[in-house]
Scaffold this motif. Structure first.
Motif, PDB file in Angstrom:
ATOM      1  N   ASP A 259       0.842  -1.198   0.000  1.00  0.00           N
ATOM      2  CA  ASP A 259       0.000   0.000   0.000  1.00  0.00           C
ATOM      3  C   ASP A 259       0.879   1.250   0.000  1.00  0.00           C
ATOM      4  OD1 ASP A 259      -1.979   1.885   0.223  1.00  0.00           O
ATOM      5  OD2 ASP A 259      -2.477   1.433   2.305  1.00  0.00           O
ATOM      6  N   HIS A 260       0.781   2.024  -1.067  1.00  0.00           N
ATOM      7  CA  HIS A 260       1.578   3.251  -1.183  1.00  0.00           C
ATOM      8  C   HIS A 260       0.893   4.477  -0.591  1.00  0.00           C
ATOM      9  CE1 HIS A 260       4.612   1.550  -3.950  1.00  0.00           C
ATOM     10  NE2 HIS A 260       3.598   0.861  -4.460  1.00  0.00           N
ATOM     11  N   PHE A 261      -0.367   4.353  -0.200  1.00  0.00           N
ATOM     12  CA  PHE A 261      -1.163   5.554   0.054  1.00  0.00           C
ATOM     13  C   PHE A 261      -1.715   5.690   1.468  1.00  0.00           C
ATOM     14  CE2 PHE A 261      -1.639   4.504  -4.513  1.00  0.00           C
ATOM     15  CZ  PHE A 261      -0.858   5.535  -5.003  1.00  0.00           C
ATOM     16  N   SER A 262      -1.323   4.802   2.354  1.00  0.00           N
ATOM     17  CA  SER A 262      -1.682   4.996   3.749  1.00  0.00           C
ATOM     18  C   SER A 262      -0.547   4.462   4.607  1.00  0.00           C
ATOM     19  CB  SER A 262      -2.997   4.269   4.083  1.00  0.00           C
ATOM     20  OG  SER A 262      -2.769   2.880   4.240  1.00  0.00           O
ATOM     21  N   TYR A 263      -0.664   4.655   5.892  1.00  0.00           N
ATOM     22  CA  TYR A 263       0.374   4.172   6.797  1.00  0.00           C
ATOM     23  C   TYR A 263      -0.161   3.086   7.721  1.00  0.00           C
ATOM     24  CZ  TYR A 263       2.674   8.237   4.945  1.00  0.00           C
ATOM     25  OH  TYR A 263       3.226   9.145   4.078  1.00  0.00           O
ATOM     26  N   SER A 264      -1.316   2.539   7.360  1.00  0.00           N
ATOM     27  CA  SER A 264      -1.943   1.522   8.198  1.00  0.00           C
ATOM     28  C   SER A 264      -1.551   0.111   7.789  1.00  0.00           C
ATOM     29  CB  SER A 264      -3.467   1.662   8.151  1.00  0.00           C
ATOM     30  OG  SER A 264      -3.930   1.537   6.819  1.00  0.00           O
ATOM     31  N   ASN A 265      -0.987  -0.062   6.594  1.00  0.00           N
ATOM     32  CA  ASN A 265      -0.557  -1.383   6.134  1.00  0.00           C
ATOM     33  C   ASN A 265       0.888  -1.268   5.665  1.00  0.00           C
ATOM     34  OD1 ASN A 265      -0.028  -3.797   4.858  1.00  0.00           O
ATOM     35  ND2 ASN A 265      -1.935  -3.862   3.693  1.00  0.00           N
ATOM     36  N   ASN A 266       1.776  -1.892   6.399  1.00  0.00           N
ATOM     37  CA  ASN A 266       3.199  -1.845   6.078  1.00  0.00           C
ATOM     38  C   ASN A 266       3.705  -3.126   5.441  1.00  0.00           C
ATOM     39  OD1 ASN A 266       3.661   0.814   7.139  1.00  0.00           O
ATOM     40  ND2 ASN A 266       3.458  -0.063   9.191  1.00  0.00           N
ATOM     41  N   ASP A 267       2.788  -3.950   4.925  1.00  0.00           N
ATOM     42  CA  ASP A 267       3.181  -5.197   4.283  1.00  0.00           C
ATOM     43  C   ASP A 267       3.985  -4.919   3.015  1.00  0.00           C
ATOM     44  OD1 ASP A 267       1.722  -6.439   6.241  1.00  0.00           O
ATOM     45  OD2 ASP A 267       0.019  -6.958   4.952  1.00  0.00           O
ATOM     46  N   THR A 268       4.854  -5.854   2.662  1.00  0.00           N
ATOM     47  CA  THR A 268       5.617  -5.772   1.419  1.00  0.00           C
ATOM     48  C   THR A 268       5.497  -7.095   0.675  1.00  0.00           C
ATOM     49  OG1 THR A 268       7.668  -6.515   2.469  1.00  0.00           O
ATOM     50  CG2 THR A 268       7.267  -4.136   2.387  1.00  0.00           C
ATOM     51  N   PHE A 269       5.860  -7.075  -0.607  1.00  0.00           N
ATOM     52  CA  PHE A 269       5.878  -8.316  -1.390  1.00  0.00           C
ATOM     53  C   PHE A 269       7.020  -8.241  -2.386  1.00  0.00           C
ATOM     54  CE2 PHE A 269       3.446  -5.406  -3.977  1.00  0.00           C
ATOM     55  CZ  PHE A 269       3.648  -5.779  -5.294  1.00  0.00           C
ATOM     56  N   GLU A 270       7.356  -9.388  -2.962  1.00  0.00           N
ATOM     57  CA  GLU A 270       8.436  -9.464  -3.935  1.00  0.00           C
ATOM     58  C   GLU A 270       7.856  -9.279  -5.336  1.00  0.00           C
ATOM     59  OE1 GLU A 270      11.892 -10.047  -3.151  1.00  0.00           O
ATOM     60  OE2 GLU A 270      10.998  -9.374  -1.262  1.00  0.00           O
ATOM     61  N   GLN A 271       8.234  -8.189  -5.986  1.00  0.00           N
ATOM     62  CA  GLN A 271       7.731  -7.890  -7.322  1.00  0.00           C
ATOM     63  C   GLN A 271       8.804  -8.269  -8.347  1.00  0.00           C
ATOM     64  OE1 GLN A 271       6.297  -3.870  -7.825  1.00  0.00           O
ATOM     65  NE2 GLN A 271       5.005  -4.470  -9.550  1.00  0.00           N
ATOM     66  N   ARG A 272       8.411  -9.113  -9.292  1.00  0.00           N
ATOM     67  CA  ARG A 272       9.375  -9.667 -10.243  1.00  0.00           C
ATOM     68  C   ARG A 272       9.631  -8.701 -11.406  1.00  0.00           C
ATOM     69  NH1 ARG A 272       8.407 -15.356 -13.406  1.00  0.00           N
ATOM     70  NH2 ARG A 272       6.394 -14.342 -13.750  1.00  0.00           N
ATOM     71  N   TYR A 273      10.879  -8.689 -11.871  1.00  0.00           N
ATOM     72  CA  TYR A 273      11.187  -7.923 -13.071  1.00  0.00           C
ATOM     73  C   TYR A 273      12.312  -8.596 -13.847  1.00  0.00           C
ATOM     74  CZ  TYR A 273      15.110  -5.770 -10.427  1.00  0.00           C
ATOM     75  OH  TYR A 273      16.253  -5.538  -9.689  1.00  0.00           O
ATOM     76  N   ILE A 274      12.365  -8.279 -15.130  1.00  0.00           N
ATOM     77  CA  ILE A 274      13.410  -8.760 -16.030  1.00  0.00           C
ATOM     78  C   ILE A 274      14.263  -7.560 -16.397  1.00  0.00           C
ATOM     79  CG2 ILE A 274      13.851  -9.706 -18.337  1.00  0.00           C
ATOM     80  CD1 ILE A 274      11.044 -11.089 -18.065  1.00  0.00           C
ATOM     81  N   ILE A 275      15.573  -7.710 -16.328  1.00  0.00           N
ATOM     82  CA  ILE A 275      16.462  -6.589 -16.625  1.00  0.00           C
ATOM     83  C   ILE A 275      17.598  -7.048 -17.527  1.00  0.00           C
ATOM     84  CG2 ILE A 275      17.759  -6.955 -14.474  1.00  0.00           C
ATOM     85  CD1 ILE A 275      18.264  -3.877 -14.427  1.00  0.00           C
ATOM     86  N   SER A 276      17.914  -6.233 -18.518  1.00  0.00           N
ATOM     87  CA  SER A 276      19.054  -6.490 -19.387  1.00  0.00           C
ATOM     88  C   SER A 276      19.878  -5.212 -19.502  1.00  0.00           C
ATOM     89  CB  SER A 276      18.584  -6.929 -20.779  1.00  0.00           C
ATOM     90  OG  SER A 276      19.694  -6.997 -21.675  1.00  0.00           O
ATOM     91  N   THR A 277      21.141  -5.314 -19.147  1.00  0.00           N
ATOM     92  CA  THR A 277      22.057  -4.172 -19.267  1.00  0.00           C
ATOM     93  C   THR A 277      23.109  -4.442 -20.350  1.00  0.00           C
ATOM     94  OG1 THR A 277      23.423  -5.086 -17.479  1.00  0.00           O
ATOM     95  CG2 THR A 277      21.741  -3.464 -16.864  1.00  0.00           C
TER      96      THR A 277
END
Length: 496
Positions: free
Chosen positions: A56-74
């Motif tokens: 949750d980016h928009f309140s301070y009542s839920n501080n849970d996090t999760f692993e968001q997957r991404y693909i990266i090429s440099t």
């Protein structure tokens, strides 16, 4: 509520039949069959990583996090401050979009660009609460466009801060279908975090009260008719033939055999069969590409042309007509000959149908209807009240009719928005909800006659027509201008 599944979407953007409740809402990318083969990336020199993201980016009542997957090429990125090409992941496993967005891979070297594909929350492996993510409203309620855009914003800032040499790298955000909507909206919401957006096949105008709900199905029908009027007429006449055959046991057995169903079906499921077939006819116009493709199913070049070779006698009797319809359907369901049988109740997990159904009920309300006259589908009205009632029954929520228009402006973006390319293939039914006219010097519409759903984002193929190649070159020229302007005048160093 009666419904037909004639295209989403998958983004998208998107009509669904889930858990027995029929909710009318086509979005790109929802109209296809179950795909079970494992996903891998056909490109090399990339890494798959995970970013610890806020639920949750928009309140301070839920501080849970999760692993968001991404693909990266440099592989082609030049430090310091080479550009970053960021794909705004949409409604599905991120590998699906990475494999079908060759435009980024093909041109990264020319621009010395870093490539990032980020998976949208609640899709693929990026599930905030694991298998329970869609279990109830308290967990699913964080699946919103605003949260998804904030995910991308936080991640982009982190990339600037943590990758050595990226502190002032300009970001170009790209996406197709619902991902194209996100790309455009990201540029509108976070203009300081990207120099511009390529929004391919993005139906940002396909919302209640500003969209003609028959637009999608008229274009889809025209795509079949342009190959042969007898083709679309055969489809138009098939619905009543199916319903007549389904009234008897022998007729249902015949239908089950012809469509290679995994089991015989009772008469009360005839609508499900019709929806399944209509879903396929609604999907093919999105992906009638000039080269063989496997975006939603393994298909030949110009699959509608192959389909229409079977649909030449609309005046046939019921059984003959359905035999030809079944052969035509098999171009989509079993072109390779590997499918043992078809399950008409299964949806495409690769494109996250449960999560999209929820989004379609909340803020991504994309009307679709048909009249059976200007299109080849059964007549199907669309009303907001009926649609919202179905969502209330399913999730206990009311659809948010105007939310996307209030948040991002709809037709009124030219007052403040800049540096967005809106590209649309004119054979793509989703173009009916797209931006087809240039709005300002920096809000550019690129119309591609003959092209289908975000075809410009696909890799260059041997059969690509000249006008498609020219559209890609125009896009690259505009992106190059954005970057040149940034490096000359507007560099932003991220120190926070």
């Amino acid at each position: 509520m009666k419904i037909s599944l004639v295209i989403l979407i998958n983004l998208s953007i998107f009509f669904l039949l889930i858990d027995g409740l029929k909710i009318q809402n086509h979005h790109h990318h929802q109209h296809h069959l179950s795909l079970t083969q494992p996903l891998s990336l056909k490109y090399s020199n990339f890494q798959v990583k995970y970013f610890q993201q806020k639920v949750d980016h928009f309140s301070y009542s839920n501080n849970d996090t999760f692993e968001q997957r991404y693909i990266i090429s440099t592989e082609h990125w030049k430090s310091p401050n080479g550009p970053i090409w960021f794909y705004a992941g949409n409604e599905g496993d991120i590998f699906t979009f990475a494999n079908n967005t060759g435009f980024m891979w093909d041109n990264a070297k020319k621009f010395s660009a870093m490539i990032i594909f980020m998976e949208h929350r609640y899709y693929g492996e990026s599930m905030p609460y694991g298998k329970k993510s869609m279990q109830n409203l308290s967990m699913a309620g964080y699946l919103t466009v605003e949260q998804a855009l904030a995910d991308y914003a936080d991640f982009i800032v982190d990339i600037h801060m943590t990758i050595n040499g990226a502190r002032s790298s300009p970001v170009v955000i790209m996406g197709g279908s619902y991902g194209g909507m996100l790309a455009a909206w990201f540029r509108i919401k976070y203009p300081h975090l990207c120099v511009g957006a390529l929004a391919a096949s993005a139906p940002i105008l396909q919302f209640p009260d500003i969209y003609d709900c028959e637009g999608y199905n008229r274009i889809a029908t025209k795509d079949f008719t342009n190959y042969s009027p007898k083709c679309s007429e055969s489809i138009r006449r098939s619905w009543s033939a199916i319903r007549r055959l389904a009234k008897t046991y022998d007729g249902r057995k015949f239908l089950s055999e012809q469509f290679q169903l995994c089991e015989e079906f009772p008469e009360q499921l005839v609508q499900t069969l019709i929806d399944w077939i209509a879903n396929i006819w609604g999907t093919l116009p999105m992906i009638d590409y000039p080269n063989p493709a496997d975006f939603l199913s393994k298909l030949p070049a110009y699959p509608i042309k192959v389909v229409c070779q079977y649909l030449t006698e609309p005046d046939s009797n019921d059984k003959q007509l359905i035999q030809s319809i079944a052969k035509a359907i098999s171009v989509y369901t079993n072109y390779t000959g590997d499918t043992e049988c078809n399950k008409i109740n299964e949806s495409n997990d690769r494109l996250g149908t449960n999560a999209w159904d929820f989004q379609a009920c909340t803020e991504m309300v994309l009307p679709e209807c048909s009249n059976g006259v200007d299109d080849m589908f059964e007549p199907e009205k669309w009303t907001f009240d009926e649609f919202s009632a179905g969502c209330r029954q399913k999730y206990g929520i009311n659809s948010d009719r105007y939310k996307a228009l209030i948040m991002f402006g709809g037709k009124h973006i030219s007052h403040t928005a800049t540096n967005i390319i809106f590209s649309n293939g004119l054979r793509d039914p989703w173009s009916a909800g797209g931006v087809l006219e240039t709005l300002s010097d920096t809000l550019i519409a690129i119309k591609i006659p003959g092209a289908c759903h975000h075809e410009d984002l696909r890799s260059q193929g041997p059969n690509d027509p000249k006008i498609l190649l020219e559209a890609r070159e125009q896009e690259l020229q505009i992106i190059g201008d954005w970057l040149q302007s940034y490096y000359k005048q507007n560099q932003i160093e991220f120190k926070f």
